[in-house]
Design an enzyme around this catalytic site. Structure first.
Site, mmCIF file in Angstrom:
data_model
loop_
_atom_site.group_PDB
_atom_site.id
_atom_site.type_symbol
_atom_site.label_atom_id
_atom_site.label_comp_id
_atom_site.label_asym_id
_atom_site.label_seq_id
_atom_site.Cartn_x
_atom_site.Cartn_y
_atom_site.Cartn_z
ATOM 1 N N GLY A 180 0.794 -1.226 0.000
ATOM 2 C CA GLY A 180 0.000 0.000 0.000
ATOM 3 C C GLY A 180 0.826 1.276 0.000
ATOM 4 N N LEU A 181 2.149 1.142 -0.198
ATOM 5 C CA LEU A 181 2.986 2.352 -0.186
ATOM 6 C C LEU A 181 3.238 2.896 -1.595
ATOM 7 C CD1 LEU A 181 5.633 1.549 2.583
ATOM 8 C CD2 LEU A 181 3.501 2.827 2.780
ATOM 9 N N ASP A 209 -1.598 7.284 -6.637
ATOM 10 C CA ASP A 209 -0.215 6.855 -6.388
ATOM 11 C C ASP A 209 0.724 7.504 -7.413
ATOM 12 O OD1 ASP A 209 -1.637 5.197 -4.730
ATOM 13 O OD2 ASP A 209 -0.449 3.423 -5.166
ATOM 14 N N ALA A 226 3.739 2.251 -8.559
ATOM 15 C CA ALA A 226 3.602 3.537 -9.253
ATOM 16 C C ALA A 226 4.928 4.289 -9.246
ATOM 17 C CB ALA A 226 2.527 4.379 -8.590
ATOM 18 N N ALA A 227 5.622 4.263 -8.113
ATOM 19 C CA ALA A 227 6.889 5.007 -8.009
ATOM 20 C C ALA A 227 7.937 4.431 -8.964
ATOM 21 C CB ALA A 227 7.394 4.982 -6.568
HETATM 22 O O1 PMV Z 1 -3.853 -0.060 -2.610
HETATM 23 P P1 PMV Z 1 -3.711 0.829 -1.410
HETATM 24 O O2 PMV Z 1 -3.327 0.121 -0.195
HETATM 25 O O3 PMV Z 1 -2.888 2.049 -1.711
HETATM 26 O O4 PMV Z 1 -5.187 1.373 -1.031
HETATM 27 C C1 PMV Z 1 -6.057 1.915 -1.927
HETATM 28 C C2 PMV Z 1 -6.959 2.892 -1.250
HETATM 29 C C3 PMV Z 1 -8.425 2.532 -1.265
HETATM 30 O O5 PMV Z 1 -9.123 3.697 -0.809
HETATM 31 C C4 PMV Z 1 -8.714 1.400 -0.312
HETATM 32 C C5 PMV Z 1 -8.931 2.160 -2.650
HETATM 33 C C6 PMV Z 1 -8.972 3.298 -3.654
HETATM 34 O O6 PMV Z 1 -9.067 2.999 -4.859
HETATM 35 O O7 PMV Z 1 -8.947 4.470 -3.274
#
Ligand code: PMV
Length: 326
Positions: free
Chosen positions: A105-106, A152, A110-111
């Site tokens: 989730g970081l 991201d 994308a980076a």
């Molecule tokens: O994939 P992550 O861990 O960066 O989380 C995405 C964020 C959510 O709000 C859960 C999904 C979204 O598309 O915004």
């Protein structure tokens, strides 16, 4: 042979994940953990892709057939997008490295996509504009995530901190973090699927909307308050809001024992606030603490987390770090 090194930051969602899917606001910030891509021209008729952290290597032909290594599909897709935009595809070696754990989730993927586009186009002598960098790197993310929200990539390109709502242009937030406060990221080490967590939350929301709507409204109020706390540098308030946000995510069922454990360790060691960040069910937590408590908090988190680190937020966006010509 010419050689270019470019880097781009990962991201943390500070507030509003999941609630953002139904049109409420969220806040994301660039974090000081970076992906770094080195691209160098080579003799030969192919492209070499190399990921030291994953221990993977593959060769790709210049006609950009699908690579033998699944993890490199993203980069081949990026090269296809570059080709479609008129960039030439030349033999090169790309070494992809990241300070972030993947699938946590970081925003590591994308980076790396952003850093690759920036390094490759700089090697060609035709570095892209920020808009093009965003567009081209998103082509890679479509392979990795199906329908990326784009947040991201935007953070990886521009850095800083944004507040965003689906269907609207994100707005930059002028963040003030007083020097005696720090953020800590800790990774459960559990890889999770954003898609299934999002589906779980949506199903719950849709089956119980008359009850759950108030949770969404509360999450949006938290964002509202957090924007004020961030611009004023009110870290005590920000910590409280992080705790509230974690509670709401937990109510929606995306926390788990590991995340709650890390959150509780951070809080019991003096963190002003701690919450899961991103999709949940694994991945990372983020904590806010006074600098003097950071060492103890990290020390305790390290015993249970795969990684625990002090990070800066509001970090700079994508940059070319080094160019060596010939
Ligand atoms: O994939 P992550 O861990 O960066 O989380 C995405 C964020 C959510 O709000 C859960 C999904 C979204 O598309 O915004």
């Amino acid at each position: 042979m010419a050689r270019v090194v470019a880097s781009a930051p990962g991201k943390l969602i500070l507030f509003g994940e999941h609630f953002v899917v139904k049109g409420y606001r969220a806040i994301a910030t660039a974090v000081s953990l970076r992906a770094r891509v080195t691209v160098e021209g080579i003799e030969g008729n192919w492209i070499e892709l190399h990921s030291p952290p994953l221990g993977l290597k593959a060769k790709v032909t210049l006609d950009l057939k699908d690579p033998s290594v699944e993890e490199f599909k993203v980069y081949v897709e990026i090269l296809r997008a570059l080709k479609a935009s008129g960039y030439s595809i030349i033999p090169h070696r790309a070494i992809v490295d990241s300070e972030m754990p993947i699938a946590s989730g970081l925003g590591s993927s994308a980076a790396t996509s952003v850093a690759y586009v920036l390094a490759y186009t700089t090697l060609l002598g035709a570095p892209v504009s920020r808009e093009e960098l965003l567009r081209l790197s998103l082509e890679g993310e479509k392979v990795a995530h199906g329908r990326p929200s784009g947040v991201d990539n935007m953070i990886a390109v521009m850095g800083g901190t944004i507040v965003y709502r689906r269907g609207e242009n994100p707005r930059y937030v002028d963040v003030r973090i007083p020097g005696d406060y720090i953020f800590i990221v800790a990774d459960t080490g559990i890889k999770r699927s954003t898609r299934s967590a999002v589906e779980h939350v949506l199903r719950l929301a849709e089956s119980l909307w008359d009850t759950v709507e108030h949770i969404y409204i509360a999450a949006d109020r938290i964002v509202e308050r957090a924007l004020k706390a961030l611009t004023r540098g009110d870290m005590e308030l920000l910590g409280k809001l992080m705790n509230l946000n974690h509670g709401l995510l937990s109510a929606m069922g995306v926390s788990n024992m590991n995340l709650d454990m890390l959150v509780n360790i951070a809080r019991s060691r003096g963190a002003l606030g701690a919450k899961l960040t991103g999709a949940g069910w694994g991945g990372c937590v983020v904590a806010l603490a006074r600098r003097e408590d950071a060492h103890n908090i990290v020390g305790d988190l390290e015993r249970y987390a795969r990684l625990a680190k002090i990070v800066d937020v509001n970090a700079p966006g994508a940059v070319v770090e080094d160019i060596r010509s010939k």
